[in-house]
Design a protein around this motif. Structure first.
Motif, PDB file in Angstrom:
ATOM      1  N   SER A 155      31.871  44.279  43.322  1.00 39.51           N
ATOM      2  CA  SER A 155      30.658  44.901  41.610  1.00 39.51           C
ATOM      3  C   SER A 155      30.542  43.931  40.688  1.00 39.51           C
ATOM      4  CB  SER A 155      31.552  46.301  41.121  1.00 39.51           C
ATOM      5  OG  SER A 155      31.213  46.622  40.432  1.00 39.51           O
ATOM      6  N   ASP A 156      29.395  44.036  40.194  1.00 41.41           N
ATOM      7  CA  ASP A 156      29.464  42.562  39.365  1.00 41.41           C
ATOM      8  C   ASP A 156      28.019  43.548  38.221  1.00 41.41           C
ATOM      9  OD1 ASP A 156      27.214  39.776  39.081  1.00 41.41           O
ATOM     10  OD2 ASP A 156      29.014  40.644  37.791  1.00 41.41           O
ATOM     11  N   PRO A 157      28.790  44.305  37.981  1.00 44.34           N
ATOM     12  CA  PRO A 157      27.397  45.151  36.477  1.00 44.34           C
ATOM     13  C   PRO A 157      26.688  44.192  35.295  1.00 44.34           C
ATOM     14  CG  PRO A 157      29.703  46.689  36.674  1.00 44.34           C
ATOM     15  CD  PRO A 157      29.307  44.909  37.693  1.00 44.34           C
ATOM     16  N   ALA A 158      27.126  43.235  34.806  1.00 40.93           N
ATOM     17  CA  ALA A 158      27.206  42.450  34.500  1.00 40.93           C
ATOM     18  C   ALA A 158      26.180  41.512  35.099  1.00 40.93           C
ATOM     19  CB  ALA A 158      27.985  41.436  33.760  1.00 40.93           C
ATOM     20  N   GLY A 385      49.140  45.396  35.661  1.00 41.18           N
ATOM     21  CA  GLY A 385      48.387  46.719  36.020  1.00 41.18           C
ATOM     22  C   GLY A 385      47.102  47.071  34.664  1.00 41.18           C
ATOM     23  N   SER A 386      46.849  46.180  34.353  1.00 46.19           N
ATOM     24  CA  SER A 386      46.222  46.359  32.741  1.00 46.19           C
ATOM     25  C   SER A 386      44.308  45.936  33.621  1.00 46.19           C
ATOM     26  CB  SER A 386      46.201  45.622  31.919  1.00 46.19           C
ATOM     27  OG  SER A 386      46.252  43.793  31.729  1.00 46.19           O
ATOM     28  N   VAL A 387      44.764  44.911  35.287  1.00 48.12           N
ATOM     29  CA  VAL A 387      42.972  44.237  35.018  1.00 48.12           C
ATOM     30  C   VAL A 387      43.785  44.751  37.036  1.00 48.12           C
ATOM     31  CG1 VAL A 387      42.452  43.203  33.465  1.00 48.12           C
ATOM     32  CG2 VAL A 387      44.217  41.938  35.158  1.00 48.12           C
ATOM     33  N   ASN A 388      44.895  44.557  37.577  1.00 47.92           N
ATOM     34  CA  ASN A 388      44.578  45.043  39.110  1.00 47.92           C
ATOM     35  C   ASN A 388      44.851  46.569  39.185  1.00 47.92           C
ATOM     36  OD1 ASN A 388      44.623  42.018  39.279  1.00 47.92           O
ATOM     37  ND2 ASN A 388      46.975  41.747  39.723  1.00 47.92           N
ATOM     38  N   ILE A 389      43.717  46.361  40.425  1.00 47.29           N
ATOM     39  CA  ILE A 389      44.308  48.252  40.603  1.00 47.29           C
ATOM     40  C   ILE A 389      45.584  48.795  40.937  1.00 47.29           C
ATOM     41  CG2 ILE A 389      42.480  49.590  41.593  1.00 47.29           C
ATOM     42  CD1 ILE A 389      41.032  48.450  40.118  1.00 47.29           C
ATOM     43  N   GLN A 390      46.089  49.490  40.749  1.00 44.75           N
ATOM     44  CA  GLN A 390      47.732  49.688  40.666  1.00 44.75           C
ATOM     45  C   GLN A 390      46.783  51.129  41.837  1.00 44.75           C
ATOM     46  OE1 GLN A 390      50.698  48.152  41.147  1.00 44.75           O
ATOM     47  NE2 GLN A 390      50.560  46.831  38.697  1.00 44.75           N
ATOM     48  N   ASP A 404      32.613  49.462  33.990  1.00 43.90           N
ATOM     49  CA  ASP A 404      31.322  47.879  33.401  1.00 43.90           C
ATOM     50  C   ASP A 404      31.688  46.370  34.047  1.00 43.90           C
ATOM     51  OD1 ASP A 404      32.182  47.802  30.122  1.00 43.90           O
ATOM     52  OD2 ASP A 404      33.340  48.108  31.458  1.00 43.90           O
ATOM     53  N   LEU A 405      33.203  46.216  33.686  1.00 41.59           N
ATOM     54  CA  LEU A 405      34.180  44.326  34.449  1.00 41.59           C
ATOM     55  C   LEU A 405      33.594  44.662  35.740  1.00 41.59           C
ATOM     56  CD1 LEU A 405      36.762  44.081  32.463  1.00 41.59           C
ATOM     57  CD2 LEU A 405      35.094  43.928  31.771  1.00 41.59           C
ATOM     58  N   PRO A 406      33.047  43.317  36.161  1.00 44.24           N
ATOM     59  CA  PRO A 406      33.000  42.702  37.058  1.00 44.24           C
ATOM     60  C   PRO A 406      34.364  42.740  38.440  1.00 44.24           C
ATOM     61  CG  PRO A 406      33.744  41.071  36.273  1.00 44.24           C
ATOM     62  CD  PRO A 406      32.886  41.899  34.978  1.00 44.24           C
ATOM     63  N   LEU A 407      34.045  43.750  39.692  1.00 42.44           N
ATOM     64  CA  LEU A 407      35.389  44.394  40.191  1.00 42.44           C
ATOM     65  C   LEU A 407      35.930  43.270  41.676  1.00 42.44           C
ATOM     66  CD1 LEU A 407      38.087  45.807  40.471  1.00 42.44           C
ATOM     67  CD2 LEU A 407      35.887  47.135  42.523  1.00 42.44           C
ATOM     68  N   PHE A 408      36.568  42.246  41.971  1.00 47.41           N
ATOM     69  CA  PHE A 408      36.678  41.368  42.822  1.00 47.41           C
ATOM     70  C   PHE A 408      37.270  41.383  43.991  1.00 47.41           C
ATOM     71  CE2 PHE A 408      34.752  38.291  40.229  1.00 47.41           C
ATOM     72  CZ  PHE A 408      34.861  38.025  38.582  1.00 47.41           C
ATOM     73  N   ARG A 409      37.498  41.363  45.281  1.00 46.73           N
ATOM     74  CA  ARG A 409      38.340  41.733  45.726  1.00 46.73           C
ATOM     75  C   ARG A 409      39.125  40.484  45.998  1.00 46.73           C
ATOM     76  NH1 ARG A 409      35.614  43.564  50.040  1.00 46.73           N
ATOM     77  NH2 ARG A 409      36.387  46.216  49.467  1.00 46.73           N
ATOM     78  N   ILE A 410      40.686  39.961  46.352  1.00 46.68           N
ATOM     79  CA  ILE A 410      41.448  38.894  46.622  1.00 46.68           C
ATOM     80  C   ILE A 410      42.467  39.113  47.829  1.00 46.68           C
ATOM     81  CG2 ILE A 410      43.067  37.471  45.904  1.00 46.68           C
ATOM     82  CD1 ILE A 410      40.639  37.341  44.100  1.00 46.68           C
ATOM     83  N   THR A 411      41.886  37.865  48.706  1.00 46.88           N
ATOM     84  CA  THR A 411      42.073  38.253  50.326  1.00 46.88           C
ATOM     85  C   THR A 411      43.250  36.906  50.146  1.00 46.88           C
ATOM     86  OG1 THR A 411      40.667  39.224  51.379  1.00 46.88           O
ATOM     87  CG2 THR A 411      42.034  38.702  52.844  1.00 46.88           C
ATOM     88  N   GLU A 425      45.922  42.365  50.171  1.00 42.99           N
ATOM     89  CA  GLU A 425      44.466  41.930  49.479  1.00 42.99           C
ATOM     90  C   GLU A 425      44.487  42.836  47.791  1.00 42.99           C
ATOM     91  OE1 GLU A 425      41.512  43.767  52.656  1.00 42.99           O
ATOM     92  OE2 GLU A 425      41.035  44.942  51.263  1.00 42.99           O
ATOM     93  N   ILE A 426      43.582  42.521  46.988  1.00 39.51           N
ATOM     94  CA  ILE A 426      44.320  43.049  45.492  1.00 39.51           C
ATOM     95  C   ILE A 426      42.463  43.506  45.188  1.00 39.51           C
ATOM     96  CG2 ILE A 426      44.600  42.359  43.155  1.00 39.51           C
ATOM     97  CD1 ILE A 426      46.836  40.336  44.713  1.00 39.51           C
ATOM     98  N   LEU A 427      42.315  44.098  44.815  1.00 36.02           N
ATOM     99  CA  LEU A 427      41.164  44.087  43.898  1.00 36.02           C
ATOM    100  C   LEU A 427      41.692  44.358  42.477  1.00 36.02           C
ATOM    101  CD1 LEU A 427      39.875  48.117  46.080  1.00 36.02           C
ATOM    102  CD2 LEU A 427      39.112  45.631  45.872  1.00 36.02           C
ATOM    103  N   THR A 428      40.442  42.895  41.536  1.00 34.13           N
ATOM    104  CA  THR A 428      41.268  43.152  40.697  1.00 34.13           C
ATOM    105  C   THR A 428      39.587  43.155  39.562  1.00 34.13           C
ATOM    106  OG1 THR A 428      42.342  41.302  39.274  1.00 34.13           O
ATOM    107  CG2 THR A 428      41.690  41.100  41.045  1.00 34.13           C
ATOM    108  N   HIS A 429      40.118  43.415  38.719  1.00 35.51           N
ATOM    109  CA  HIS A 429      38.748  43.225  37.032  1.00 35.51           C
ATOM    110  C   HIS A 429      38.516  42.024  36.229  1.00 35.51           C
ATOM    111  CE1 HIS A 429      37.550  47.264  37.568  1.00 35.51           C
ATOM    112  NE2 HIS A 429      38.572  47.662  37.297  1.00 35.51           N
ATOM    113  N   ASP A 430      40.035  41.107  37.231  1.00 39.65           N
ATOM    114  CA  ASP A 430      40.570  39.731  36.149  1.00 39.65           C
ATOM    115  C   ASP A 430      41.440  38.736  37.144  1.00 39.65           C
ATOM    116  OD1 ASP A 430      40.682  37.004  34.666  1.00 39.65           O
ATOM    117  OD2 ASP A 430      40.891  38.298  33.202  1.00 39.65           O
ATOM    118  N   PRO A 431      41.125  38.004  38.278  1.00 38.34           N
ATOM    119  CA  PRO A 431      42.302  37.542  38.634  1.00 38.34           C
ATOM    120  C   PRO A 431      42.826  36.848  38.076  1.00 38.34           C
ATOM    121  CG  PRO A 431      40.101  37.033  39.516  1.00 38.34           C
ATOM    122  CD  PRO A 431      39.368  37.612  38.894  1.00 38.34           C
ATOM    123  N   GLY A 432      42.646  36.009  36.258  1.00 37.23           N
ATOM    124  CA  GLY A 432      43.605  36.081  35.055  1.00 37.23           C
ATOM    125  C   GLY A 432      44.656  34.970  35.799  1.00 37.23           C
TER     126      GLY A 432
END
Lengths: 499, 270
Positions: A155-158, A385-390, A404-411, A425-432
């Motif tokens: 997801s890339d709202p920006a 868990g502030s950016v990774n979807i727990q 409204d933040l981008p959402l990434f899928r990490i594999t 497989e992780i969904l995250t708003h910021d891979p940090g």
């Protein structure tokens, strides 16, 4: 009276409230004041700045190619960071012409329409700047890191991560994340020699070393430790935020030298009174910080993180407390909540994964070990868990606020070690940190921030997802099922607000 | 030189117990080795003690029996604690004596966290009158500094120094105890320039109870060597040591199998 105080700062801090910023916040003259104080919704923040050559540079917009200075994003009035309220005030007063909103990182994407507030929604709503990092990651010497994972944009709202010029599939692939500016103060306490060890027992690896001096570094600067030293950070900031094509190392060194001498903390609480001076508890107020001598890990009964607030406890036998006494007693109880109240810390990479067990029944200070600051003294890179979807123990409403933040899928590749608690497989708003190290286990790991000046620099977390201190406390209460009472939350908020 | 493999005896001081398991109920005679892979289970403190310093117990099931595999400690603990979302390999000896925390005690014990995730491993048990026995650390800030036990620097009769660096099953993680060995070798010997280093990487399968070997993954020996070399580089010793690989056969002694997963740092005078 006590009931009114118990409501205290938990309700007083409104997301819309802001700092009545001094008109001189961007002038170097304040560096010559003993303590420069700036009002905020909960009192005043005090900043001590050394009168060094770098002071002038810090406030000098001619240093940059785009009219900015360091003080553009690290405002003394905002605890050497930037509050969303200050960004909103500048927009109201000056609109997109203010250099804060420069397209390079003050817009959601450089190609967004500059005069529309919606193009700067990340900054206006949550005080977030766009940080564009190369993909795949690059080492200090420019060589490419082979990442342990693939990254997709869900997801890339920006609109920046899927943009053909600025995004992941552009000619110069980049990942854009949105983060709060770090606090440029108390850095001698944050950036300590790595605890007399050459080895980071959290990762099982050595700390990194400064390329210039070979000295091991704390890896506690920046959300992702991508800058190893303050000089390194200054060079990056000159290049990336101030658009200087060839930053001057001597300038960066002078800025770093100045920053090392900056100390900051809340200096007045509107209810608790003065937080400065000899009557204040040992670790309260900005004037105590230049003399602070941390001994190591503050998660110890002998050397508590913020020493003792015993002087603020309710006088024994006194039934009717003044408003100030009641507030101070509440803050002292809040410190007890922070330092002594146990709960189960669970599934947090960087704390549960290091040899303490998962879960572990401990306290806030188990992670927030930094004496006098409340960061983590041992390379405090964690995924809470502030950016990774727990998937457990987190309020879904929290993640809706991040929509409204981008959402990434990490594999993660099968050859790589998975994230210790989220798998492959992780969904995250910021891979940090993973955007620097390329490691799967680092996905969503962000450096723990210090607690000083919280009252002056809402919102909180690197993603700006907690608008108030109460929302910040609520996050942890839900995330770790702390089952805090209303009084505990109020006390904890009051404690955090005086730091 | 090697870390101790026995927990403090205080761990098994008399504790509050209810429903103690009769001796021999495990089906495995006390004093016999036991090794198994299972989900760790957390036995919580009573609700009335939720905000107290009372810590939880770690348990594990094997062949229908519940075993006690430890209590919560801190970073000084010699046994790497279990992790929810991961199975744990338990290797040890069935203890004589009463049950602990409602489970058959295993002591001495060694634990290895399985690297892959298992999301089914998240079970919590209620206290039911069971409490974790007294230990080194409670659920509060620490009262002590981390314990740092450096290895003894003593050459063998052949003048060669040998330092085993232990690893958990399938792991290349250099833990705090292993690091102290590597650091000592680097600072006390290699930094003098008078010694050459050889690394002997040994892998060792687990022998599960009642039977069956669990081999370590391919390449873990090399990964362990690389981890040590990286630490040495961080300590200023950018060397290319000679490396030898070996694989042991498992025995029924789980503790010996655990100790068999190591890299020996062989330091010879030049």
């Amino acid at each position: 009276m006590i009931g009114a105080v118990l409501c205290g700062h938990a309700l007083a801090q409104s997301p819309a409230g802001g700092n009545a910023a001094s008109p001189d916040i961007r002038q170097p003259a304040i560096a010559r004041l003993p303590v420069a104080e700036f009002p905020n919704a909960l009192g005043k923040v005090g900043v001590i700045m050394p009168d060094r050559p770098g002071a002038k540079l810090f406030f000098d917009p001619s240093l940059s190619a785009n009219g900015r200075s360091c003080a553009t994003c690290h405002l003394p009035s905002d605890a050497m960071s930037l509050s969303a309220a200050s960004a909103q005030k500048l927009w109201r007063e000056k609109g997109p012409q203010d250099v804060l909103f420069n397209a390079v990182d003050g817009a959601n994407c450089p190609n967004a329409r500059s005069d529309a507030a919606s193009s700067h929604s990340m900054l206006l709503k949550r005080g977030l700047f766009r940080i564009a990092l190369p993909w795949p990651p690059k080492r200090r010497d420019g060589t490419v890191v082979t990442p342990e994972f693939g990254i997709e944009v869900v997801s890339d709202p920006a609109g920046c991560n899927l943009d053909p010029k600025y995004g992941l599939h552009s000619a110069q692939p980049r990942v854009s994340v949105y983060r709060r500016p770090r606090v440029a103060a108390n850095l001698l306490l944050i950036d300590q020699d790595p605890w007399r060890l050459a080895y980071n027992f959290k990762t099982g690896k050595s700390f990194e070393a400064d390329l210039e001096t070979g000295k091991l570094v704390s890896m506690n600067l920046m959300s992702d430790a991508r800058a190893l030293t303050l000089k390194d950070q200054a060079m990056q900031a000159l290049r990336d935020h101030m658009e200087v094509a060839h930053p001057n190392p001597a300038t960066a060194a002078a800025l770093a030298d100045f920053e090392r001498g900056i100390y900051m903390a809340q200096s007045v609480d509107r209810t608790g009174g003065s937080l400065n001076g000899p009557d204040a508890p040992e670790a309260i107020g900005p004037t105590r910080l230049p003399m602070a001598r941390p001994l190591g890990n503050g998660d110890k009964l002998a050397t508590p993180v913020f020493r003792s607030l015993a002087a603020w406890r309710a006088p024994p036998g006194k039934r009717k407390l003044t408003r100030q006494e009641a507030f101070r007693a509440s803050a002292a109880r809040g410190y007890d909540v922070f330092f002594l109240r146990p709960f189960y810390i669970r599934d947090a990479m960087g704390i549960n994964s290091i040899g303490l067990g998962n879960p572990i029944k401990r306290t806030c200070s188990t992670c927030h070990t930094g004496e006098f600051t409340g960061n983590d003294i041992i390379m405090g890179s964690m995924d809470t868990g502030s950016v990774n979807i727990q998937t457990t123990q987190t309020d879904p409403a929290f993640y809706r606020r991040l929509s409204d933040l981008p959402l990434f899928r990490i594999t993660c590749k099968t050859s790589a070690k998975p994230h210790p608690f989220l798998g492959r497989e992780i969904l995250t708003h910021d891979p940090g940190r993973a955007l620097i190290s390329g490691r799967c286990a680092d996905v969503g790991a962000l450096t723990i921030q210090q607690f000083r000046g919280l009252a002056a620099r809402a919102p909180y977390f690197a993603s700006g997802s907690a608008a108030t201190l109460l929302e910040l406390v609520d996050f942890y209460d839900t995330r770790f099922d702390m089952q805090m009472t209303r009084r505990e939350k109020t006390d904890l908020v009051n404690f955090l607000s005086v730091l | 030189m090697m870390r101790r493999i026995f927990w403090p005896i205080v761990l098994f001081a008399p504790v509050l117990l209810m429903g103690a398991a009769p001796l021999g109920e495990s089906g495995i005679a006390p004093g016999s080795p036991i090794s198994f892979k299972s989900c760790p289970i957390l036995r919580r403190e009573p609700e009335s003690m939720r905000l107290s310093k009372q810590v939880p117990c770690w348990m594990a099931r094997h062949e229908g029996k519940l075993y006690y595999i430890g209590r919560q400690e801190d970073m000084s603990a010699e046994v790497f604690p279990p992790q929810f979302r991961h199975q744990v390999l338990v290797e040890g000896v069935v203890a004589k004596g009463p049950a602990v925390c409602g489970g058959i005690a295993i002591q001495p014990i060694r634990l290895s966290i399985m690297p892959e995730l298992d999301f089914s491993c998240q079970e919590m048990l209620p206290a039911q009158g069971h409490l974790a026995p007294p230990g080194a650390h409670d659920a509060e800030p620490s009262r002590r500094d981390g314990i740092r036990t450096r290895p003894e620097i003593k050459a063998g009769a052949d003048g060669v120094y040998r330092f085993p660096v232990l690893f958990s099953f399938d792991s290349d993680h250099v833990d705090k105890f292993a690091y102290l060995v590597v650091e000592t070798v680097a600072k006390e010997l290699l930094s003098t320039g008078r010694y050459a280093l050889e690394l002997q990487a040994v892998t060792n399968p687990a022998e599960l109870t009642p039977g069956g070997a669990l081999p370590e993954k391919d390449g873990v020996g090399r990964e362990r060597v690389e981890a040590i070399v990286a630490i040495l580089r961080g300590l200023g010793q950018a060397i290319e040591p000679k490396v030898v690989y070996a694989a042991r056969n498992p025995t029924s002694n789980g503790l010996a199998n655990y100790s068999g997963r190591h890299v020996v740092m062989v330091v010879r005078p030049i």
